[in-house]
Design a protein around this motif. Structure first.
Motif, short mmCIF file in Angstrom:
data_model
loop_
_atom_site.label_atom_id
_atom_site.label_comp_id
_atom_site.label_asym_id
_atom_site.label_seq_id
_atom_site.Cartn_x
_atom_site.Cartn_y
_atom_site.Cartn_z
N ALA A 109 -25.59 36.48 -16.22
CA ALA A 109 -24.37 35.95 -16.08
C ALA A 109 -24.48 34.24 -16.50
O ALA A 109 -23.45 33.74 -17.32
CB ALA A 109 -23.78 35.73 -14.54
N GLY A 110 -25.56 33.58 -16.46
CA GLY A 110 -25.76 32.30 -16.76
C GLY A 110 -25.71 32.16 -18.09
O GLY A 110 -25.05 31.14 -18.77
N SER A 111 -26.44 33.11 -18.82
CA SER A 111 -26.47 33.13 -20.18
C SER A 111 -25.21 33.42 -20.95
O SER A 111 -24.70 32.66 -21.92
CB SER A 111 -27.45 34.19 -20.78
OG SER A 111 -27.32 34.31 -22.20
N ALA A 112 -24.35 34.35 -20.30
CA ALA A 112 -23.14 34.41 -20.85
C ALA A 112 -22.06 33.49 -20.71
O ALA A 112 -21.39 33.19 -21.70
CB ALA A 112 -22.50 36.07 -20.18
N ALA A 113 -22.29 32.81 -19.61
CA ALA A 113 -21.46 31.87 -19.36
C ALA A 113 -21.43 30.39 -20.41
O ALA A 113 -20.55 29.90 -20.47
CB ALA A 113 -21.63 31.19 -17.80
N GLU A 114 -22.64 30.78 -20.94
CA GLU A 114 -22.66 29.46 -22.20
C GLU A 114 -21.87 29.81 -23.37
O GLU A 114 -21.83 28.80 -24.07
CB GLU A 114 -24.36 29.33 -22.37
CG GLU A 114 -25.04 28.96 -21.07
CD GLU A 114 -26.68 29.05 -21.65
OE1 GLU A 114 -26.91 29.28 -22.61
OE2 GLU A 114 -27.45 28.59 -20.53
N SER A 115 -21.30 30.98 -23.55
CA SER A 115 -20.84 31.35 -24.66
C SER A 115 -19.26 30.19 -24.63
O SER A 115 -18.68 30.06 -23.64
CB SER A 115 -20.21 32.63 -24.84
OG SER A 115 -19.18 32.76 -25.97
N GLU A 116 -18.92 29.78 -25.93
CA GLU A 116 -17.84 28.75 -25.82
C GLU A 116 -16.55 29.56 -25.77
O GLU A 116 -15.37 29.05 -25.27
CB GLU A 116 -17.77 27.93 -27.12
CG GLU A 116 -18.76 26.85 -26.98
CD GLU A 116 -18.61 26.16 -28.32
OE1 GLU A 116 -17.58 25.77 -29.01
OE2 GLU A 116 -19.66 25.55 -28.91
N ASP A 117 -16.53 30.91 -26.26
CA ASP A 117 -15.01 31.72 -26.20
C ASP A 117 -15.00 32.42 -24.85
O ASP A 117 -16.22 33.28 -24.67
CB ASP A 117 -15.19 32.62 -27.41
CG ASP A 117 -14.04 33.77 -27.49
OD1 ASP A 117 -14.22 34.96 -26.87
OD2 ASP A 117 -12.99 33.18 -28.02
N PRO A 118 -14.08 32.21 -24.05
CA PRO A 118 -13.95 33.11 -23.11
C PRO A 118 -14.15 34.56 -22.85
O PRO A 118 -14.52 35.19 -22.20
CB PRO A 118 -12.77 32.62 -22.19
CG PRO A 118 -12.47 31.17 -22.94
CD PRO A 118 -13.02 31.50 -24.49
N TRP A 119 -13.34 35.10 -23.71
CA TRP A 119 -13.60 36.51 -23.92
C TRP A 119 -14.70 37.00 -24.40
O TRP A 119 -15.63 38.10 -24.01
CB TRP A 119 -12.43 36.98 -24.91
CG TRP A 119 -12.51 38.58 -25.28
CD1 TRP A 119 -13.20 39.22 -26.32
CD2 TRP A 119 -12.21 39.56 -24.34
NE1 TRP A 119 -13.25 40.63 -26.38
CE2 TRP A 119 -12.50 40.92 -25.07
CE3 TRP A 119 -11.76 39.73 -23.11
CZ2 TRP A 119 -12.62 42.05 -24.43
CZ3 TRP A 119 -11.45 41.16 -22.47
CH2 TRP A 119 -11.90 42.15 -23.22
N GLU A 120 -15.60 36.37 -25.33
CA GLU A 120 -16.87 36.70 -25.57
C GLU A 120 -18.02 36.60 -24.40
O GLU A 120 -19.08 37.35 -24.49
CB GLU A 120 -17.35 35.89 -26.86
CG GLU A 120 -16.44 36.23 -28.06
CD GLU A 120 -16.62 37.95 -28.46
OE1 GLU A 120 -17.75 38.50 -28.27
OE2 GLU A 120 -15.92 38.28 -28.86
N ALA A 121 -17.64 35.58 -23.71
CA ALA A 121 -18.41 35.44 -22.81
C ALA A 121 -18.36 36.60 -21.74
O ALA A 121 -19.18 36.96 -21.02
CB ALA A 121 -18.23 33.88 -21.87
N PHE A 122 -16.93 36.99 -21.31
CA PHE A 122 -16.86 37.94 -20.43
C PHE A 122 -17.41 39.32 -20.93
O PHE A 122 -17.91 39.80 -20.23
CB PHE A 122 -15.02 38.16 -20.45
CG PHE A 122 -14.65 39.14 -19.48
CD1 PHE A 122 -14.96 38.99 -17.95
CD2 PHE A 122 -14.49 40.55 -19.71
CE1 PHE A 122 -14.42 39.95 -16.97
CE2 PHE A 122 -13.78 41.31 -18.94
CZ PHE A 122 -13.94 41.30 -17.42
N VAL A 123 -17.31 39.44 -22.14
CA VAL A 123 -17.90 40.82 -22.72
C VAL A 123 -19.33 40.61 -22.89
O VAL A 123 -19.97 41.69 -22.69
CB VAL A 123 -17.32 40.91 -24.40
CG1 VAL A 123 -18.19 42.09 -25.10
CG2 VAL A 123 -15.72 41.28 -24.40
#
Length: 188
Positions: A52-66
């Motif tokens: 979750a911590g790694s995904a949350a770093e994505s700038e794009d909210p949809w890409e972080a969610f995916v």
């Protein structure tokens, strides 16, 4: 230890054999079967938080969610932690990691909803149900299981898009936090 073969109801001797160690070696490291299960759950929670911590770093909210959903499903941590629910007494560390995992997951979901990428009628308690549905897929060898989980995650993701909300409303309320949390209370 291979998490995919963990059976919380297995006798300690079978657990030791699956781990490739003797019973005495297992008991030197874990004073009880409950301690072993609690440790496995902590490992799963730590991995959940890391994904979750790694995904949350994505700038794009949809890409972080995916990335978050794909990471959780790929790591198969949710099936482990839920499988162990109610089989040991959670410690303060379990509670803190679970709180942190929930905060991260909710943050990723809410950010994607604010961006208009994920339907607004999805709640944080919907996500564990999706993980569980995908974790239940156990057809064939590990490669086939991985492929099928990816396939069905993509189907879920299509239904989670904000554009899917315009097509149809969800027919029932999401599970409550109390319903989700009830699994962690020992059945004994």
């Amino acid at each position: 230890m291979n998490r995919s073969v963990i059976d919380p109801d297995a006798p300690v001797g079978a657990v030791a054999r699956a781990a490739g160690v003797g019973i005495s070696a297992l008991y030197r490291r874990y004073p009880s079967k409950e301690a072993l299960l609690a440790t496995l759950c902590l490992d799963g929670l730590r991995q959940f938080v890391a994904v979750a911590g790694s995904a949350a770093e994505s700038e794009d909210p949809w890409e972080a969610f995916v990335a978050f959903l794909r990471g959780i499903v790929e790591a198969d941590v949710h099936s482990l932690t839920v499988y162990l629910a109610g089989r040991f007494t959670p410690t303060p560390e379990h509670r803190e990691l679970a709180r942190r995992a929930g905060t991260l997951a909710d943050g990723i979901l809410e950010r994607a909803q604010r961006a208009g990428a994920v339907r607004g009628d999805v709640t944080g308690t919907d996500l564990p149900m999706i993980y569980e549905q995908l974790a239940a897929i156990r057809l064939g060898d590990p490669g086939r299981v991985r492929d099928l989980r990816r396939r069905y995650l993509d189907i879920h993701l299509a239904g989670l898009r904000a554009t899917a909300a315009a097509a149809s409303a969800l027919p029932a309320a999401a599970p409550t936090p109390a319903e989700i949390g009830a699994r962690w209370h020992s059945a004994s």
